[in-house]
Design a protein around this motif. Structure first.
Motif, PDB file in Angstrom:
ATOM      1  N   VAL A 107       0.864  -1.162  -0.021  1.00 45.24           N
ATOM      2  CA  VAL A 107       0.098  -0.036   0.043  1.00 45.24           C
ATOM      3  C   VAL A 107       0.737   1.492   0.161  1.00 45.24           C
ATOM      4  N   ALA A 108       1.934   1.058   0.518  1.00 44.46           N
ATOM      5  CA  ALA A 108       2.813   2.313   0.909  1.00 44.46           C
ATOM      6  C   ALA A 108       3.755   2.826  -0.489  1.00 44.46           C
ATOM      7  N   LEU A 109       3.933   1.564  -1.055  1.00 44.89           N
ATOM      8  CA  LEU A 109       4.802   1.582  -2.484  1.00 44.89           C
ATOM      9  C   LEU A 109       4.587   2.973  -3.469  1.00 44.89           C
ATOM     10  N   PRO A 110       3.339   3.318  -3.780  1.00 46.31           N
ATOM     11  CA  PRO A 110       3.180   4.394  -4.805  1.00 46.31           C
ATOM     12  C   PRO A 110       3.710   5.584  -4.128  1.00 46.31           C
ATOM     13  N   MET A 111       3.699   5.915  -2.741  1.00 45.28           N
ATOM     14  CA  MET A 111       4.130   7.048  -2.114  1.00 45.28           C
ATOM     15  C   MET A 111       5.644   7.162  -2.414  1.00 45.28           C
ATOM     16  N   LEU A 112       6.119   6.081  -2.194  1.00 44.43           N
ATOM     17  CA  LEU A 112       7.823   5.887  -2.433  1.00 44.43           C
ATOM     18  C   LEU A 112       8.067   6.762  -3.693  1.00 44.43           C
ATOM     19  N   PHE A 113       7.548   6.430  -4.740  1.00 41.27           N
ATOM     20  CA  PHE A 113       7.577   7.131  -6.091  1.00 41.27           C
ATOM     21  C   PHE A 113       7.250   8.391  -6.037  1.00 41.27           C
ATOM     22  N   GLN A 114       6.504   8.850  -4.945  1.00 46.83           N
ATOM     23  CA  GLN A 114       6.234  10.791  -5.025  1.00 46.83           C
ATOM     24  C   GLN A 114       7.129  11.267  -4.107  1.00 46.83           C
ATOM     25  N   VAL A 116       7.328  10.659  -0.833  1.00 44.21           N
ATOM     26  CA  VAL A 116       6.929  11.112   0.257  1.00 44.21           C
ATOM     27  C   VAL A 116       7.639  10.152   1.550  1.00 44.21           C
ATOM     28  N   SER A 117       7.887  11.038   2.773  1.00 45.09           N
ATOM     29  CA  SER A 117       8.984  10.562   3.612  1.00 45.09           C
ATOM     30  C   SER A 117       8.386   9.168   4.292  1.00 45.09           C
ATOM     31  N   ARG A 118       9.039   8.323   4.488  1.00 46.21           N
ATOM     32  CA  ARG A 118       8.780   7.121   5.160  1.00 46.21           C
ATOM     33  C   ARG A 118       7.522   7.023   6.282  1.00 46.21           C
ATOM     34  N   ARG A 119       7.857   7.917   7.161  1.00 44.56           N
ATOM     35  CA  ARG A 119       6.938   7.681   8.192  1.00 44.56           C
ATOM     36  C   ARG A 119       5.597   8.238   7.753  1.00 44.56           C
ATOM     37  N   GLN A 120       5.503   8.957   6.822  1.00 43.01           N
ATOM     38  CA  GLN A 120       4.393   9.609   6.333  1.00 43.01           C
ATOM     39  C   GLN A 120       3.743   8.657   5.547  1.00 43.01           C
ATOM     40  N   ARG A 121       4.275   7.919   4.665  1.00 39.54           N
ATOM     41  CA  ARG A 121       4.085   6.874   4.127  1.00 39.54           C
ATOM     42  C   ARG A 121       3.245   5.470   4.792  1.00 39.54           C
ATOM     43  N   LEU A 122       3.979   5.179   6.064  1.00 39.42           N
ATOM     44  CA  LEU A 122       3.584   4.254   6.614  1.00 39.42           C
ATOM     45  C   LEU A 122       2.329   4.473   7.366  1.00 39.42           C
ATOM     46  N   GLN A 123       2.354   5.649   7.736  1.00 38.94           N
ATOM     47  CA  GLN A 123       0.972   6.586   8.498  1.00 38.94           C
ATOM     48  C   GLN A 123      -0.090   6.151   7.588  1.00 38.94           C
ATOM     49  N   LYS A 124       0.147   6.772   6.423  1.00 40.38           N
ATOM     50  CA  LYS A 124      -0.909   6.778   5.497  1.00 40.38           C
ATOM     51  C   LYS A 124      -1.436   5.464   4.992  1.00 40.38           C
ATOM     52  N   ALA A 125      -0.390   4.523   4.943  1.00 41.52           N
ATOM     53  CA  ALA A 125      -0.969   3.125   4.414  1.00 41.52           C
ATOM     54  C   ALA A 125      -1.787   2.354   5.461  1.00 41.52           C
TER      55      ALA A 125
END
Ligand code: ADP
Ligand code: MG
Lengths: 224, 394
Positions: A107-114, A116-125
């Motif tokens: 779920v977090a992967l698409p944010m990596l390509f944008q 987005v910081s790791r913390r935010q990615r995990l939070q959102k995911a």
């Protein structure tokens, strides 16, 4: 009002052993912000090809596709990737999760390509997994999840960059009726929240809920 | 972002089959060869350097041609040659030395070892110049006969009973009294040596004239080239032959470095070939990986990965494979270096292995870079896949 998506005489012609296969053969339609489109038609009528064109996974052989005012034909591969990442969320019949990553990581992967910081990615995911009812399955690998659960993970992944458009190509095709209905409900929920949805389906029931129905045959809109 | 790609690459590595790791064997061998080579040759250099510092830069060695070191038979230097050299001014002292393999007996046990004979009146000064320290006892005094100074291994290991100051040993039928034990030096040859006075050595070996090596201690280092030339000229004139060689510390060092240089070229060649094989192995394995993960590439592209992101992920992955091989290679190479060190020590050559962290780090970095380089083509291929085609791949 500018349509969100506009196809103008779109053609996609595959060349197979010297034979031209027009998968999409002069397709024109428009979709507006907030539409819930049911894309229907027999197998092989070009639905998936049309979805791929709209989703910038593929480019037309002839004809144009506009996303807003943008003619996607003029865009570089990198720009197309940006559009896929930001504006579009894909949901596939076969889920298409990455098998080596957990539900949360998928779920977090698409944010990596944008960027987005790791913390935010995990939070959102996490938040999205919770929304699709899989809060306690975040550590599972795809093969440790049921089909319905996998599709929920895929939906969470499709939403993670807040896209305007959700493209769902037979999302219930590999699911039993009950699970399939739950997935459709989830899509309707998203529609209510303002997402524009194109759903490829064989289920005539769903045409009632759609704001627009497009019927394809041989790569063209029926009656269009 | 790079860190995240690294995590992604690690994930995919974890899911790779063991088979694909076998392709890094070349990198392991290459890095191990390089690490052990550099470590051993640098250790060798520094060991030799230290030994020569100990030996002293102020010394000129004269020996018969073909004399390769203590223990082998020399042709023919005699006391006449010593006299010839003594007539040249500029030396602090000129020492004739005799080296022979001798039979050593102690309480019925017999052993064989190198016996060196040095003039009795020169021990004090020579040991001081060589930095030889005694663990027990004293050096041989002027005019003293049938006394011996023994190496630490002679004292502790040669016979079932330890020798000490005052012990009696029989060398070639002559009975000697141990007067001193040299501190442990660390190499078998030195520690197994027995040193006696030249005068007694002449008696027990029945060598009234012969000299194996002449050690000429110069007064000033800057005179060495000049004195070396003089010795050569005078010896040639008196002896009417050239069956001798005159060596200085720096020349010996040069000779050894030449041998080392050849060894290094050969080993670098081997290392380069195995690294190339390793790189090809990684490339092959990366192509397989690209193929196996075509679908994943399609998925990543569908959710917004640019070509550059895909190629970076694959580059990092191949770099990591290289690094993995590098880690194993560094471990293996270090182990190999220590093994060589202990072999050479057993063979009687002092080699103290020094591990240099910088060399290890460079080795790892090198392996990582090789991994990356071998990943360039596969990564490029992966990044160029069309999203639809990649997604359709099963
Ligand atoms: N990559 C391709 N190469 C060749 N032919 C293709 C390719 N993709 C689709 N087609 C052909 O194009 C037509 C439309 O396919 P598709 O869009 O998948 O239809 P649908 O999704 O409506 O079943 C089919 O005849 C199919 O065989
Ligand atoms: Mg289809």
């Amino acid at each position: 009002m500018t349509p969100l998506i506009k196809l103008e005489n779109a053609h996609k012609i595959y060349h197979l052993e010297g034979v031209d296969v027009p998968a999409v053969n002069g397709l024109s339609f428009t979709i507006h912000q907030g539409d819930f489109v049911a894309l229907m038609g027999p197998s092989g009528s070009g639905k998936s090809t049309a979805m791929n064109l709209v989703g910038c996974l593929d480019v037309t052989t002839i004809g144009a596709i506009y996303l807003g005012n943008q003619n996607t034909k003029n865009l570089s591969e990198s720009d197309l990737a940006q559009i896929r990442g930001k504006k579009i969320g894909f949901i596939f019949q076969t889920f298409n999760l990455i098998p080596s990553l957990t539900a949360l990581e998928n779920v977090a992967l698409p944010m990596l390509f944008q960027q987005v910081s790791r913390r935010q990615r995990l939070q959102k995911a996490r938040k999205l997994l919770e929304m699709v009812g899989l809060a306690n399955r975040w550590q599972h690998l795809p093969n440790q999840l049921s089909g319905g659960q996998r599709q929920r993970v895929a939906i969470a992944r499709a939403l993670v960059n807040d896209p305007e458009i959700i493209l769902a190509d037979e999302p219930t095709g590999n699911l039993d009726t009950k699970t399939g209905n739950e997935i459709i409900k989830l899509l309707q929920e998203l529609h209510k929240q303002g997402k524009t949805i194109i759903l490829v389906t064989h289920n005539p029931e769903l045409t009632k809920q759609a704001t627009k129905v497009i019927q394809l045959r041989d790569g063209k809109v029926v009656g269009g | 972002m790079i860190l995240d790609y690294l995590i992604l690459a690690l994930h995919s590595l974890r899911h790779r089959k063991l088979r694909s790791w076998l392709t890094v064997v070349g990198i392991i061998i290459g890095v191990a060869a390089i690490i052990s080579l550099i470590t051993v040759s640098r250790s060798l250099e520094s060991t030799i350097q230290e030994q020569f510092e100990q030996f002293g830069a102020n010394r000129i060695l004269i020996s018969a041609k073909g004399f390769q070191g203590p223990g082998t038979l020399s042709q023919s230097l005699t006391t006449k040659d010593v006299e010839t050299i003594e007539k040249i001014s500029g030396f602090e002292y000129v020492l004739p030395a005799l080296f022979r393999n001798g039979e050593v007996k102690h309480r019925g046990e017999t052993s064989f070892t190198l016996i060196s004979g040095l003039p009795a009146d020169s021990f004090e000064q020579f040991y001081a110049d060589m930095g030889v320290e005694l663990d027990q006892g004293r050096t041989i005094q002027e005019k003293e006969k049938y006394t011996a100074i023994i190496g630490s291994r002679v004292a502790k290991e040669m016979f079932s009973r330890d020798l000490s100051v005052g012990s009696k040993i029989i060398v070639n039928k002559g009975e000697f009294r141990v007067v001193g034990i040299v501190e442990e030096i660390g190499n078998a040859q030195d520690d197994n040596q027995i040193t006696i006075s030249l005068e007694t050595a002449r008696e027990i070996f029945n060598e009234p004239e012969r000299v194996d090596t002449i050690i000429a201690q110069v007064k000033s280092t800057s005179d060495i080239p000049l004195l070396q030339e003089k010795i050569e000229r005078e010896l040639e004139r008196k002896r009417r032959d050239t069956n001798f060689q005159v060596l200085t510390a720096s020349q010996i060092l040069e000779q050894i470095n030449q041998v080392l240089g050849v060894m290094q070229v050969v080993l670098v060649g081997i290392a380069a070939i195995s690294l190339l094989v390793g790189a090809i192995g990684i490339m092959n394995s990366m192509y397989t990986s690209v193929l196996e993960r075509t679908k994943d590439i399609g998925i990543m592209k569908a959710i917004g990965a640019r070509n550059s992101a895909i190629s970076q992920i694959f580059l990092i992955e191949s770099g990591l494979i290289g690094l993995g091989g590098g880690i194993m290679g560094v471990l293996l190479g270090t182990g190999l270096a220590f093994l060589l060190g202990s072999f050479s020590q057993q063979a009687g050559f002092l080699l103290i292995i020094k591990i240099e962290p910088m060399v290890l780090i460079l080795g790892l970095l090198f392996a990582f870079v090789i991994g990356m380089v071998s990943g360039i083509l596969p990564a490029y291929q992966a990044s160029r896949l069309k999203p639809v085609d990649a997604l359709r791949y099963e």
